[in-house]
Structure formats: C-alpha cells, structure tokens
Design an enzyme around this catalytic site. Structure first.
Site, PDB file in Angstrom:
ATOM      1  NE  ARG A 522      -3.841  -1.390   2.703  1.00  0.00           N
ATOM      2  CZ  ARG A 522      -3.659  -2.242   3.753  1.00  0.00           C
ATOM      3  NH1 ARG A 522      -2.458  -1.979   4.420  1.00  0.00           N
ATOM      4  NH2 ARG A 522      -4.133  -3.326   4.042  1.00  0.00           N
ATOM      5  CB  SER A 583       6.602  -6.449   6.918  1.00  0.00           C
ATOM      6  OG  SER A 583       5.885  -5.427   7.048  1.00  0.00           O
ATOM      7  CG  ASP A 637       4.691  -6.346   9.711  1.00  0.00           C
ATOM      8  OD1 ASP A 637       5.638  -6.351  10.518  1.00  0.00           O
ATOM      9  OD2 ASP A 637       4.168  -7.221   9.061  1.00  0.00           O
TER      10      ASP A 637
HETATM   11  C1  BG6 Z   1      -1.559  -5.372   7.521  1.00  0.00           C
HETATM   12  C2  BG6 Z   1      -0.548  -4.326   7.786  1.00  0.00           C
HETATM   13  O1  BG6 Z   1      -2.764  -4.838   7.542  1.00  0.00           O
HETATM   14  O2  BG6 Z   1      -1.071  -6.364   7.842  1.00  0.00           O
HETATM   15  C3  BG6 Z   1       0.942  -4.504   7.346  1.00  0.00           C
HETATM   16  O3  BG6 Z   1      -0.898  -2.938   7.300  1.00  0.00           O
HETATM   17  C4  BG6 Z   1       1.053  -6.175   7.695  1.00  0.00           C
HETATM   18  O4  BG6 Z   1       1.935  -3.788   7.637  1.00  0.00           O
HETATM   19  C5  BG6 Z   1      -0.063  -7.033   7.390  1.00  0.00           C
HETATM   20  O5  BG6 Z   1       2.229  -6.645   7.120  1.00  0.00           O
HETATM   21  C6  BG6 Z   1      -0.005  -8.528   8.047  1.00  0.00           C
HETATM   22  O6  BG6 Z   1      -0.889  -9.236   7.467  1.00  0.00           O
HETATM   23  P1  BG6 Z   1      -0.833 -10.254   6.114  1.00  0.00           P
HETATM   24  O7  BG6 Z   1      -1.976 -10.876   6.417  1.00  0.00           O
HETATM   25  O8  BG6 Z   1      -1.232  -9.123   5.196  1.00  0.00           O
HETATM   26  O9  BG6 Z   1       0.474 -10.646   6.065  1.00  0.00           O
HETATM   27  C1  GLC Z   2       8.253 -11.898   8.742  1.00  0.00           C
HETATM   28  C2  GLC Z   2       9.136 -10.864   8.781  1.00  0.00           C
HETATM   29  C3  GLC Z   2       8.652 -10.072   9.957  1.00  0.00           C
HETATM   30  C4  GLC Z   2       7.355  -9.480   9.910  1.00  0.00           C
HETATM   31  C5  GLC Z   2       6.459 -10.776   9.780  1.00  0.00           C
HETATM   32  C6  GLC Z   2       4.939 -10.160   9.875  1.00  0.00           C
HETATM   33  O1  GLC Z   2       8.294 -12.845   9.994  1.00  0.00           O
HETATM   34  O2  GLC Z   2      10.411 -11.134   8.840  1.00  0.00           O
HETATM   35  O3  GLC Z   2       9.701  -8.822   9.899  1.00  0.00           O
HETATM   36  O4  GLC Z   2       7.069  -8.751  11.076  1.00  0.00           O
HETATM   37  O5  GLC Z   2       6.815 -11.634   8.844  1.00  0.00           O
HETATM   38  O6  GLC Z   2       4.602  -9.681   8.510  1.00  0.00           O
END
Ligand code: BG6
Ligand code: GLC
Length: 894
Positions: A522, A583, A637
C-alpha cells in the site's frame, strides 16, 4: 371386469343403486384428496422439527431419535459379523461375511447364513433367550473361534418395561457371557430402519433415507447433524430415526380419521397411541377392512342374508389376505377363495366390493406413507440448502413387498407432494441383516480409523507442558537476543527499532507512508491533526517475478507506485516526510537506516540483503528522477501496528502480526538492551520471532509435515517458528497431512488425487472457511469440490478436523510466545500483575473463526498474572509508520 359387473348387477334395482352409493361413501371416506395429503405432509414436517429441537423434543410425538450413525457404508467393510434381529414374531440370528473388496458393485460382496426362533413368552428372559439362540446358532455353524462382533437390530419398538431405561448393549453382553460365548462382542445396536438404509447402501449409490412399511411403520434419514439438537454434534451428518408411527397422537390427524379407524384404535392394546402407524402398518390394515365390512354388513350392503358372525372376531382378516384379495392377476377368483376360506359365502358383487375396499385401505396407507416421505425429503432439501435433492430411499416391509401398487402410489404421490425432490425407491432384498452387519463393520472400521487418524495427528497436539517449554525456550532466546555477547547465537534476533515511546496524541502533520511485506503493498497519505487522523491509500500489486527478481527492479517498481499515487492524490508538488513499513528483519542503525538481514515470506530480490533499504529506495528514486522523497523512518509492521493501536490505547505496548508471516514487538527496558548504548527509558524491540527455532531449539516439536513444508520453501531451515504459525504455511501443512491420510487409505478412500500434489492449492483462506462454526458439511464438500477433490461427508469431516488441529497448534504456539513476552514485561517492571494491550494485525488473526479465541484462552492459561487486551488494528501499520515519522520530524525540529 369388476366395474361393468357391478353395473350390470345393480342398474335395474333402485335399492341396489343406494347400496352402491353406500359403498361409494365408504370408499370416499377412505380416499384422501391431494390437498389433504399436502396438509398431512406439512404437519409431519412441523412435527419433525418439533422432535429435532431441544426445546420441544420432550413433547414431540415424532421423536426424531439420533442414531449416532454418521456415515453410510463405502463398500470397504469386511469381516465376519453376527447379527441378531429382534422382530415382532421371531428372533433371527445371522452370520454375515462382508468381503470388502472396495467396489460398490451391484452384487454386494457378502453372504448370509441365518436361522429363526419363536420369541420368548416372558419379556424378562428376552436377553437370555437371545443369547441361547445365539449359542445354538453358533454351535450349528461350527463357529470360528476368533472374535466376532455382533450387531443387534431392534425392530419391535421395545416395550418390555423391564428393559426400558437400561443399557441394552450391556444387558445383551452379559446374557451372552452367561452362555460362555466369550468371543462375541456387542458392537452396535440399531433400529430396523437403519439396517434397511445400510443394506440398500451396499448396492451402489449411498442410500440416505429408509422406510419400513411392515407390521409397523417407521423411517430414518441422514440429517445435518447440527439440526439434531439432542445429539450435540455440530458437524457432519447423523442418522435420525423419526419414530413417525406416533405422528397424530396429539390429534393432528383427526380430520382424516374415519369411524373405522376409531374402532380399530379403540380395540387395540394401546388406544390413542401410534395413530399414524394404525393407518399404515400391516398389523392394522386387516382390521380396518374388517370394520368397513362390518359397517357395510350392518347397512345390508354386503353378504346379505348370509352368516357373517366371523367378521366380529378381532384379527380374523390378516393383511396377507387383504393383499391376496387385491391381487389382480387372478381377477376375482383369489378374492373369492380368501373370503370363502373365512367361512363367508360371497356373491360376485360382494367379492368385487370387498376388493375395492381392500384396495382403498392399502392405497390410503401408501398415500399417507408418501406424505411422510415427502416431508423427510423436503426437510433434507431445505436443510442442505439445495434447489433439487436427488436421493435413494431404501424400502422394506411386507406391504411394500407384497403389493406392487404400493410402491407405485408411494412413488407418484411423493413426486406430487415434494416436486423439488427426486427419490429413487430401492427395495431391500435381504432384510435388515446385511445392513446391520455393515453398521457393525462400519462401527469397527470407524473406531480403527479414528485410532489411526489420532496417531497421525498426535505429534501436532501440544500438551500444556509442551507449551510451557516453548514459552521457556522463547524467554531464553529473548535474553540471548538482547545480550551483547550472546546476540549472534540467538534465533530470536531482538532488533532495536529506535522507537522509544508510543504515541502521546501530540503528533501532527501530513505524511506519506509505504506498507510493504504483507498480503498487500500500500501507498498512503496520512494527515495527523488535533481532531484525529485521516488517511487515503491505494493498493498496488507486486508480481511474484518482481518479488523474486532483482532489487533494482523491486525498488523501481515501488517508486513507480509512489509516483502514481502522488499523481492521483495531487501530491507531486509537495515533499512530504515518508514513513516506511518494511516488514522484514532489519538491523536498524537509526530510525531512517535499516540494513536488511534476510528476506522472508517468499521475497528474494537480489542485491538487497546487507543493504540499507532506505538507501535502496533513494537510489531508485534517483533512477526514476523522483526528487521529492524524504524518508524519515523505517519501521517493521509489528511496530507500525503497535503505534497505530497505541494512538487509540496508551496501554498498547506490544505489536503482533499473524498474517502471511508472524512476528511481535514490545517495549523493553533500555537497561536490558545490551546491543544499544544507554540505560534510561524503553525502546521498542522487533523480536523477529519468526526465526525462533532456527538454531534447533524447537526440533522436538517439528513433525514430518513441518519438515516437508520447510524443505519446499525458498528459505529452507529458516523462519521455522513462522512456518508453524502463519498464513503462508498452514495450508501447506494441511495439504501434507491430507496426502499422508490418503496414503494410509484414511481419506478419499485411498484413491490417489493428483490435485493434492499441487503446492499451495490449499490456501489458508480455505482453512478459515472450513472451520466456520456450524458450516454445513455440504459447503465443506463444495470447497473441496472447487479444488477438484471429491470428498464424501466423512472425508469433509476429516479435512475439517485436520484444519482444526493445525490452526489450534498455531494459535497455541503463538500464545506461548506471547506469554514469554508479557511475563518478561511484568518482571521488568516488578509488578505482581501487568495490564497491557496488544495491537494485532494479519489476515489469519482477523479472518480465522477460532484463532484469536484459542490464542487468548491459552495466553490466559500460560500467563495468569497478566491481563492482556487485544486491540485489532483496523487501519493497517501505515498509520503507525506515519506516527513514527511525526515523532522523528518533531525530534528534528530545532
Ligand atoms: C496489514 C498491515 O494490515 O497487515 C501490514 O498494514 C502487515 O503492515 C499486514 O504486514 C500483515 O498481515 P498479512 O495477512 O497481510 O500478511
Ligand atoms: C516476517 C518478517 C517480519 C514481519 C512478519 C509479519 O516474519 O520477517 O519482519 O514482521 O513477517 O509480517
């Protein structure tokens, strides 16, 4: 023919015309018009619902008894089975050999041997008697000495008072013991309708409904288990025995009852009871005919001038005779023979009228039976939410077998009353014995299978002690990760984030934010003002080829997305500070300097590991001649989520992600962070707990399935804890378990299914859907069907169980990790009790019907001194990244 005979005789005489009218009137009373049958069907449906509901079950006439039989045979049942069938007038013992060749051939792989004994006179000794019969029978067939499972069929509705309320299996087993038949085990107890259903299921397509129209009448069908409230099974199917013989005992049938029926009822041994059965069951049809005849004799319409005293005797007219009378093949001759045998001297006209009456009584029985069957079919169709139900109906009983018209009427009237259902009637050939053997074999097979499934799933089931160990190991790895010396050898990296506090509400400004690494990439613009936060965002796709291509291409793509976003939002002219949610594990050297330590979650773009991602972004901006980029903060994240939730709840000092990957961050005391200078205050630590266990400390907990999943990933041996928990991997674990079940012939009847070999076909979103509470098994089946997996109901149930096991383990492991975190925070602060909030995000946590509940439950159990509140992040971590940027900008101001 009969009709013209009647005309020829009766036309010239006026009194005869009257008598004909009288006969017609009697016949009319016995004919139920279609609308009335429709009403009977509707009332039967109502009565059935009353029987199924826990609240009304006690008062219901149609009792809808759960039979605890959850599947129909699949043809693989085999072995020697004993069957004892208790009927109204005899006890039948059988030995059935099921050959179980796996084919649902039209010829059942089965042979039967049997014998019958008259029933005991004293109900008290019933079971002893049965056991004696068994001993004689076994002696006669030189019985094998290996263990013999026994199925007991009760076709009498059991009314011996001594037996009611006692465990029949126990009574029978001890009677058998007294006969020293120590190798006989009573395994299953069933109603004759169930036996019939199972017998008919042996011949091809499964049969899900059965009717008995014999001495008495009853029916059973496979119902959606969650509707059978008395059984407390929430999923799957369960066979329900309707006990519809008692339908109408509350007066609901009074509008169709004739005076003849009332006489039959009053003269029966149980007046007022079993009103439906008394209209349908063969025990009563002869009696109904007798009462019609008696009435017509009194009106001087029949047997005029002849002795009819015999008609006063109860039960002189047997149903067998009624069926012979209406037998068309020999015209009137048979009818005359039967009536003469009773000592009556019928005229031609008498014979003809008696025949009409018998036909009317039997046809009415068939039509009523059809109304009942239509009610069952409509119920099944509705509860499975089908537009059209196609089903096989097994039928047994002397009425059905003895009179072809019965089946024809049953079929056609059912079609009229339940036009949405297509029922094929299957006559049962061998009675209930073969089916009973199958039920017994199924019970044995299921028990054996359950045992095998349990063994296979056992390594995935963690005890409390296991989870405590995981918690302790996590705690140890955390300490190692924080220590300056031990840091390098820790699997949990405990990365400092340079975020020193959660939001205090004074943050202000307008920021760009990027959110990379979850399901969606995003770009956002976030405005933080006194009256709150406003955001606009756009989701962009990162193709797998870009994720796994070169770093240059990846960061070029990111810049292109930013430019597109700025264009759309009319922001190209402004230079907004940017907060970057990235992340992946990074060694942060400051708020805006983050060296990528390794890729995770399916990313592998080259040339990035070891580089500062902010620098990579700036270089790409230069390449794209995008000059207005000012990156002020990079956050994980988990940190973005903690900050985002922290804006609404100041107690939020933990961030948790359970999505594509899994990770957590929390506020640690600076004095404990050996890897950063300074002792004062706190700093947010990005744990990177996904890598927990990469040093082997969790090896005891990995199953073969986990190892298979790990081997096939692009980062084998890495992120081992994450691979037990997060959305990217759970589906794969399930897929590998299903493959093992197929191989052990426990699933899909052991048929190889190539589709299941395809990686990632079983996405975690299916897990979430399959586990929804109360989801009809039909829907589970539909999901599997979409994956080209042909699952039976039993298969669907098993798949559901596998999903539950895998997701439960994930939630519990996550709880163990979190327990280590909250306990450490509590100890850090020297508190007896800690109250803290966890900001959470991630598709698995949000979409899975049970995950959060299991996680919270287990956490309460493992960390009883911490009161942990979970706050779901609604705005994503981009908002948090902007807040971090806001603090950074404020810090930068003079
Ligand atoms: C989102 C966050 O809502 O959730 C992200 O904005 C995060 O930063 C993500 O990485 C994690 O969930 P998923 O299911 O999208 O990996
Ligand atoms: C993976 C990444 C970590 C992140 C997590 C959730 O473990 O290494 O940085 O926070 O995924 O998205």
């Amino acid at each position: 023919n009969a009709a013209s005979n009647l005309k020829a005789h009766s036309l010239p005489f006026t009194p005869a015309l009257t008598s004909r009218a009288q006969v017609q009137r009697a016949l009319l009373a016995l004919t139920i018009p279609l609308e009335a049958l429709q009403a009977v069907k509707d009332r039967m449906l109502q009565a059935m619902r009353k029987g199924l509901s826990r609240q009304t079950h006690a008062q219901a006439n149609v009792r809808m008894l759960p039979a605890y039989i959850c599947s129909t045979p699949d043809g693989t049942e085999k072995g020697d089975i004993l069957v004892v069938e208790l009927c109204q007038s005899h006890v039948r013992t059988l030995r059935v050999t099921l050959l179980g060749d796996g084919n649902q051939s039209p010829q059942p792989g089965c042979w039967v041997m049997g014998s019958s004994w008259p029933p005991p006179t004293m109900p008290l000794q019933l079971f002893d008697f049965i056991a004696q019969c068994l001993r004689q029978f076994l002696a006669g067939i030189s019985s094998p000495q290996h263990r013999l499972p026994l199925g007991f069929v009760n076709g009498t509705g059991f009314s011996c008072s001594d037996v009611e309320g006692k465990d029949v299996v126990q009574l029978l087993q001890s009677a058998i013991k007294k006969q020293e038949l120590h190798h006989v085990d009573v395994v299953a107890l069933m109603n004759d309708t169930v036996g019939t259903m199972m017998t008919c299921s042996m011949r091809g397509e499964p049969c899900e409904v059965a009717l008995i129209v014999g001495t008495g009448t009853n029916s059973c069908f496979m119902a959606e288990a969650q509707l059978v409230e008395m059984a407390e099974e929430i999923s799957g199917q369960m066979c329900v025995i309707t006990e519809w013989g008692c339908f109408g005992d509350d007066g609901t049938l009074s509008d169709i009852l004739t005076p003849y029926d009332q006489h039959v009822d009053q003269e029966s041994f149980n007046p007022g009871e079993k009103r439906f059965e008394k209209l349908v069951g063969s025990l009563y049809l002869g009696e109904i005919v007798r009462h019609v005849l008696t009435a017509l004799v009194a009106e001087k319409v029949l047997f005029t001038g002849r002795s009819v005293a015999i008609l006063r005797t109860k039960d002189v007219l047997k149903t067998q005779q009624v069926l012979e009378i209406i037998n068309n093949e020999e015209g009137m001759a048979k009818a005359r023979r039967v009536l003469e045998a009773l000592g009556l001297q019928p005229s031609e006209q008498d014979c003809c009228r008696v025949q009409q009456i018998c036909r009317a009584v039997v046809s009415r029985a068939a039509a009523l039976c059809a109304a009942g069957l239509a009610a069952i079919l409509s119920h099944m169709c509705q509860s499975q939410e089908l537009e059209r139900l196609v089903v096989n109906v097994g039928v047994d009983g002397e009425l059905y077998r003895g009179y072809t018209r019965f089946g024809e009427i049953l079929q056609s009237v059912t079609g009229l009353l339940a036009p949405e259902c297509m029922a094929t009637l299957l006559p049962s050939v061998d009675g209930t014995g073969q089916g009973a053997a199958v039920v017994t074999a199924v019970a044995l097979r299921l028990a054996a299978q359950r045992h095998e499934v349990d063994q296979l799933l056992a390594p995935l089931q963690l005890s409390r002690a296991d989870l405590e160990r995981v918690q302790a190991l996590m705690r140890r790895e955390m300490e190692l990760g924080l220590g300056l010396e031990s840091h390098a050898n820790a699997s949990v990296r405990m990365l400092p984030t340079y975020v020193r506090g959660t939001p205090d509400g004074t943050e202000r400004g307008e920021f760009l934010a990027l959110d990379l690494g979850g399901t969606n990439f995003r770009v956002l613009v976030v405005r933080v003002a006194q009256d709150g936060i406003r955001m606009a965002s756009e989701i962009y796709v990162i193709p797998t080829a870009v994720m796994q291509g070169t770093g240059e291409a990846l960061f070029n793509h990111i810049i292109e997305c930013i430019m597109d976003f700025q264009l759309k939002q009319n922001l190209l002219e402004q230079v907004l500070p940017l907060g970057f949610t990235f992340s992946f594990p990074c060694q942060q050297l400051g708020l805006d300097k983050a060296v990528l330590l390794s890729w995770t979650k399916g990313f592998s773009a080259s040339g990035c590991v070891g580089q500062d991602v902010v620098q990579l972004l700036r270089e790409a901006a230069q390449r794209k001649q995008h000059l207005g980029l000012k990156v002020v903060a990079v956050v994980n994240d988990t940190v973005g989520t903690m900050m985002s939730c922290g804006y609404d709840d100041p107690k939020c000092e933990i961030g948790l992600i359970v999505g594509t990957g899994t990770n957590a961050c929390y506020m640690e005391e600076m004095r404990n962070v050996g890897t950063v200078e300074g002792e004062q205050g706190r700093m947010c630590i990005n744990m990177e707990w996904g890598a927990f266990g990469d040093n082997g400390c969790l090896d005891d907990f990995f199953t073969d399935f986990d190892r298979l999943v790990d081997e096939k990933t692009i980062n084998a041996g890495k992120q081992r804890f994450e691979k037990l928990i997060s959305g990217m991997y759970l589906g794969e674990i399930v897929r590998h378990i299903l493959l093992a079940l197929v191989e052990k012939q426990l699933l899909f009847r052991g048929k190889p299914c190539p589709k299941l070999q395809t990686r990632d076909i079983f996405q975690t979103k299916f897990l979430s859907t399959i586990e929804i509470d109360g989801l009809a098994l039909q829907q589970v089946r539909a999901i599997l069907q979409d994956l080209e997996l042909q699952a039976s109901f039993e298969d669907s149930l098993l798949v559901q169980k596998v999903c539950q096991t895998v997701s439960l383990r994930a939630a519990q492991l996550c709880a163990a990790g979190l327990a280590a975190v909250v306990e450490k925070m509590r100890e850090n602060r020297g508190l007896a009790q800690l109250a803290v909030t966890v900001g959470v995000d991630g598709t698995l946590y949000k979409m899975h019907p049970r995950f959060s509940q299991h996680l919270q439950q287990m956490l309460r159990d493992l960390a009883p001194n911490c009161t942990v509140t979970f706050l779901q992040s609604e705005d994503g971590s981009g908002k948090g990244a902007a807040l971090v940027a806001a603090v950074a900008c404020r810090g930068a101001e003079p």
